[in-house]
Design an enzyme around this catalytic site. Structure first.
Site, PDB file in Angstrom:
ATOM      1  N   HIS A  56     -19.571  25.804 -58.050  1.00 20.58           N
ATOM      2  CA  HIS A  56     -19.785  26.824 -57.008  1.00 20.58           C
ATOM      3  C   HIS A  56     -21.088  26.531 -56.280  1.00 20.58           C
ATOM      4  CE1 HIS A  56     -22.044  28.505 -60.409  1.00 20.58           C
ATOM      5  NE2 HIS A  56     -22.569  29.434 -59.641  1.00 20.58           N
ATOM      6  N   HIS A  58     -24.036  28.147 -55.646  1.00 22.39           N
ATOM      7  CA  HIS A  58     -25.376  28.660 -55.913  1.00 22.39           C
ATOM      8  C   HIS A  58     -26.375  27.520 -56.112  1.00 22.39           C
ATOM      9  CE1 HIS A  58     -24.029  32.969 -57.206  1.00 22.39           C
ATOM     10  NE2 HIS A  58     -24.134  32.833 -55.907  1.00 22.39           N
ATOM     11  N   ASP A  60     -28.810  26.888 -57.995  1.00 29.51           N
ATOM     12  CA  ASP A  60     -29.144  26.372 -59.319  1.00 29.51           C
ATOM     13  C   ASP A  60     -27.995  25.595 -59.952  1.00 29.51           C
ATOM     14  OD1 ASP A  60     -27.709  28.775 -59.582  1.00 29.51           O
ATOM     15  OD2 ASP A  60     -28.604  29.240 -61.528  1.00 29.51           O
ATOM     16  N   HIS A  61     -26.970  25.291 -59.146  1.00 25.42           N
ATOM     17  CA  HIS A  61     -25.899  24.405 -59.583  1.00 25.42           C
ATOM     18  C   HIS A  61     -25.733  23.205 -58.643  1.00 25.42           C
ATOM     19  CE1 HIS A  61     -24.233  27.067 -62.779  1.00 25.42           C
ATOM     20  NE2 HIS A  61     -24.925  27.948 -62.093  1.00 25.42           N
ATOM     21  N   HIS A 114     -17.673  35.737 -59.873  1.00 27.05           N
ATOM     22  CA  HIS A 114     -19.110  35.537 -59.699  1.00 27.05           C
ATOM     23  C   HIS A 114     -19.387  35.179 -58.243  1.00 27.05           C
ATOM     24  CE1 HIS A 114     -23.191  34.327 -60.703  1.00 27.05           C
ATOM     25  NE2 HIS A 114     -22.961  33.110 -60.256  1.00 27.05           N
ATOM     26  N   ASP A 133     -20.372  29.795 -64.273  1.00 31.50           N
ATOM     27  CA  ASP A 133     -20.776  31.198 -64.308  1.00 31.50           C
ATOM     28  C   ASP A 133     -19.581  32.150 -64.214  1.00 31.50           C
ATOM     29  OD1 ASP A 133     -23.198  29.969 -64.331  1.00 31.50           O
ATOM     30  OD2 ASP A 133     -23.947  30.860 -62.485  1.00 31.50           O
ATOM     31  N   HIS A 171     -25.211  28.555 -68.458  1.00 32.60           N
ATOM     32  CA  HIS A 171     -26.555  29.069 -68.732  1.00 32.60           C
ATOM     33  C   HIS A 171     -26.749  29.368 -70.207  1.00 32.60           C
ATOM     34  CE1 HIS A 171     -27.903  29.784 -64.543  1.00 32.60           C
ATOM     35  NE2 HIS A 171     -26.610  29.971 -64.296  1.00 32.60           N
TER      36      HIS A 171
END
Length: 255
Positions: A56, A58, A60-61, A114, A133, A171
């Site tokens: 996805h 975001h 932090d990915h 998410h 996530d 995570h």
């Protein structure tokens, strides 16, 4: 030879995953929270990087994608539905589709909730699913874009995979997820035992990811909306499963 899967801590509490075929020498990465940790892990093993799979959009990915692509020439695979906000894709995939990676079939699953357009990658040959996530160890992702019904549908699809499937989520939230889970399912002995195991693992500095799907089915309250004990504890015996899930998610958001 079986594929080798490495759980790679990144940033403060993210995980990325290296998947390596020892026979061919090829390597793939699932999500790229940062480049430095990935480069270090590859260098330590003498591996290159051939593919980057994105779950996805975001930051932090995906933040490490450009640097890793420039360094290794890796090809990027991600959801067609999310292509407008992902790094440039070399291959766009869709729900229900499949492709061959490292000599194995990879099945693409839409697991929106998410985010909308979030996908999971299921490798039946390796008995592994990369959920980022969506389904998480003892939890699920916060609903930033999707609805409770969307996430419940996504979790239901994941829950239908073979119970021996290893769940690689995005995570290290498991200990805090456990603190909430016991409030939703306080009489669950399997959950009580898992919380003890998590505390030991974290005190030893060990990751709690991956987990087995069976363990999630037995202990993760977000998969247990249909369980009679959970429903009774919440006072929702007559509710639909999706409604029970929504209540659990709301309680977690306010925990």
């Amino acid at each position: 030879m079986p594929l080798e899967i490495i759980t790679l801590p990144c940033l403060a509490d993210n995980y990325a995953f290296l998947i390596h075929n020892p026979a061919s020498g090829e390597t793939a990465l699932v999500d790229a929270p940062e480049a430095a940790a990935v480069k270090s892990a590859l260098s330590a093993r003498g591996w290159g990087l051939d593919w980057i799979l994105l779950t996805h959009h975001h930051w932090d990915h995906v933040d490490g994608v450009q640097e890793l692509k420039a360094a290794y020439g890796a090809k990027v695979i991600g959801a067609a539905a999310d292509a407008h906000r992902l790094p440039a894709l070399d291959t766009a995939v869709e729900d229900g589709g499949s492709f061959t990676l490292l000599g194995e079939e990879v099945q693409v699953m839409d697991v929106s909730g998410h985010t909308v357009g979030h996908i999971a990658f299921y490798l039946p040959g390796s008995k592994a699913v990369f959920t980022a996530d969506s389904l998480m160890a003892l939890g699920c992702g916060r609903l930033f874009e999707g609805t409770p019904q969307q996430m419940w549908s996504s979790l239901t699809r994941l829950a239908a995979l073979p119970p021996h499937t290893m769940v690689y989520s995005g995570h290290e939230y498991t200990q805090s997820n456990g603190a909430f889970a016991i409030t939703a399912d306080p009489g669950n002995p399997a959950l009580q035992a898992r919380i003890r195991d998590i505390a030991k693992a974290r005190s030893d500095g060990s990751p709690t990811v991956p987990s087995t799907l069976q363990l999630e089915l037995d202990t993760n309250p977000f998969l247990r909306a249909g369980d009679s004990a959970v429903r009774a504890h919440l006072g929702m015996e007559g509710a639909e499963d999706a409604e029970v899930f929504a209540e659990i998610r709301k309680r977690k958001d306010n925990f």
